[in-house]
Design an enzyme around this catalytic site. Structure first.
Site, PDB file in Angstrom:
ATOM      1  N   HIS A 124      -1.865   3.124   5.594  1.00 45.93           N
ATOM      2  CA  HIS A 124      -1.447   4.546   5.633  1.00 45.93           C
ATOM      3  C   HIS A 124      -1.592   5.163   7.027  1.00 45.93           C
ATOM      4  CE1 HIS A 124      -0.954   4.661   1.362  1.00 45.93           C
ATOM      5  NE2 HIS A 124      -2.231   4.461   1.098  1.00 45.93           N
ATOM      6  N   ASP A 161       0.233  -3.523  -2.189  1.00 45.82           N
ATOM      7  CA  ASP A 161      -0.698  -2.457  -2.560  1.00 45.82           C
ATOM      8  C   ASP A 161       0.074  -1.442  -3.409  1.00 45.82           C
ATOM      9  OD1 ASP A 161      -3.492  -1.091  -1.421  1.00 45.82           O
ATOM     10  OD2 ASP A 161      -1.962   0.390  -1.942  1.00 45.82           O
ATOM     11  N   HIS A 163       0.074   1.634  -3.377  1.00 45.62           N
ATOM     12  CA  HIS A 163       0.536   2.801  -2.619  1.00 45.62           C
ATOM     13  C   HIS A 163       1.538   2.368  -1.545  1.00 45.62           C
ATOM     14  CE1 HIS A 163      -3.548   3.807  -4.145  1.00 45.62           C
ATOM     15  NE2 HIS A 163      -2.921   4.919  -4.490  1.00 45.62           N
ATOM     16  N   ASP A 248      -4.758  -2.655  -6.211  1.00 43.03           N
ATOM     17  CA  ASP A 248      -4.808  -1.422  -7.011  1.00 43.03           C
ATOM     18  C   ASP A 248      -3.595  -1.250  -7.929  1.00 43.03           C
ATOM     19  OD1 ASP A 248      -3.387  -1.125  -4.663  1.00 43.03           O
ATOM     20  OD2 ASP A 248      -4.483   0.646  -3.968  1.00 43.03           O
TER      21      ASP A 248
END
Ligand code: ZN
Length: 344
Positions: A124, A161, A163, A248
């Site tokens: 991120h 991931d 996200h 995740d």
């Protein structure tokens, strides 16, 4: 197969207190590798701090000094989700440098493949901003390092991931030398990653987003990999594959709502390994991003190493997600993504 492990106790000193992204993730993963006998089969690759020059391939010099100064003043919050302690700057340098060590070892054929168990995570983090538990963008710095140090022309970054790796996408949005492929829950944090974000200018087409509806699981992820990632990778012909591995998207993870199992992660990892064998002499480097259920993270990391080592009959101690009504519309969704990337 010779599989490399990057780990350093400095990663535990990025002290986030009772934050969901905390040092227990790595403590449990490392002891699980030991207990299961995998640890002794791996080749230890020492981490090192990334240099300022290496960080600057992705980050603004002012941002790097800001993080350094904040650590010297005792740490604190870098954004509403991202906290740092006095040792976090050093840990973050070694997280980035740890992935570089893995890339170097793979390129020099000291190992066949590697997994860097680092924290803080990175995908991120943008040019000038910490975001979503990430300080420096480890995988983006590693991609730039692979291009410059080894004079490569094509690097694939695959990110499963849950996200969207907005920072990685940003770093290479206009860059035809890095193909960024991501599967991620959508809508979800950080809000980017719709299928129509495909890159710009010379980088048009080298960003491939596969947003996922909450509730989809192994079957949908494997179709995304087999029907989109595999053909775009074959077309791109990467010289190394880097993987932002977050666990995740697992059904038991508390931060998201996907239904992937450890068996699903194993199958995705096998596809990545086969792609690397087919396209780039097996060059494959994993780096840890998210994953917040400690049992899932530990078992998934162990299973990933099993695949990297070439083991079969790999255990999934948590099993499949319980049967719930699955959201519909996947067929239309994947067809739309294939049309955008001219795969059908
Ligand atoms: Zn994540």
């Amino acid at each position: 197969m010779k599989a490399g492990l990057v780990y350093d106790p400095i990663y535990l000193e990025h002290d986030t207190g009772d934050h969901v992204e905390n040092s227990r993730r790595l403590v449990e993963a490392m002891s699980h590798l030991k207990e299961t006998g995998i640890r002794e089969k791996l080749i230890s690759l020492p981490a090192r701090p990334a240099s300022l020059e290496e960080l600057k391939m992705v980050h603004a010099p002012e941002y790097i000094s800001y993080v350094k100064n904040k650590a010297e003043k005792g740490g604190g919050w870098l954004d509403p989700d991202t906290v740092m302690s006095p040792k976090s700057y050093e840990a973050a340098l070694c997280a980035a440098g740890g992935v570089l060590a893995a890339v170097l070892a793979v390129m020099k054929k000291e190992v066949d493949n590697a997994f860097a168990l680092v924290r803080p995570p990175g995908h991120h983090a943008t040019h000038d901003r910490a975001m979503g538990f990430c300080i420096f963008n480890n995988v983006a710095i590693a991609a730039r390092f692979a291009l410059s140090k080894f004079n490569l022309k094509r690097v694939l970054v695959a990110d499963f991931d849950v996200h969207h790796g907005n920072g990685t996408q940003d770093a290479f949005y206009a860059d035809p030398e890095v193909l960024y492929f991501s599967t991620h829950q959508f809508p979800h944090y950080p809000g980017t990653g719709w299928m129509d974000e495909t890159g710009t200018g010379a980088g048009e087409g080298t960003t491939v987003n596969f947003p996922m509806t909450a509730g989809w699981g192994d079957e949908e992820y494997l179709r995304a990999f087999n029907e989109v990632l595999v053909p775009v990778a074959r077309r791109f012909r990467p010289q190394i594959i880097l993987v932002s591995a977050g666990f995740d998207a697992h059904w038991a993870d508390q931060l998201a709502m996907m239904k992937v199992s450890i068996t699903g992660f194993i199958q995705m990892t096998r596809i990545l390994k086969e792609l690397a064998a087919e396209l780039c002499q097996g060059r494959l480097v994993f780096t840890l991003e998210g994953g917040y259920n400690l049992r899932v993270v530990a078992a998934s990391i162990k299973a990933t190493f099993d695949v990297l080592l070439g083991n079969s009959g790999i255990d999934d101690p948590l099993g499949k997600a319980s049967l719930a009504r699955k959201p519909e519309g996947f067929d239309e969704h994947i067809e739309a993504i294939k049309r955008i990337h001219r795969l059908s």
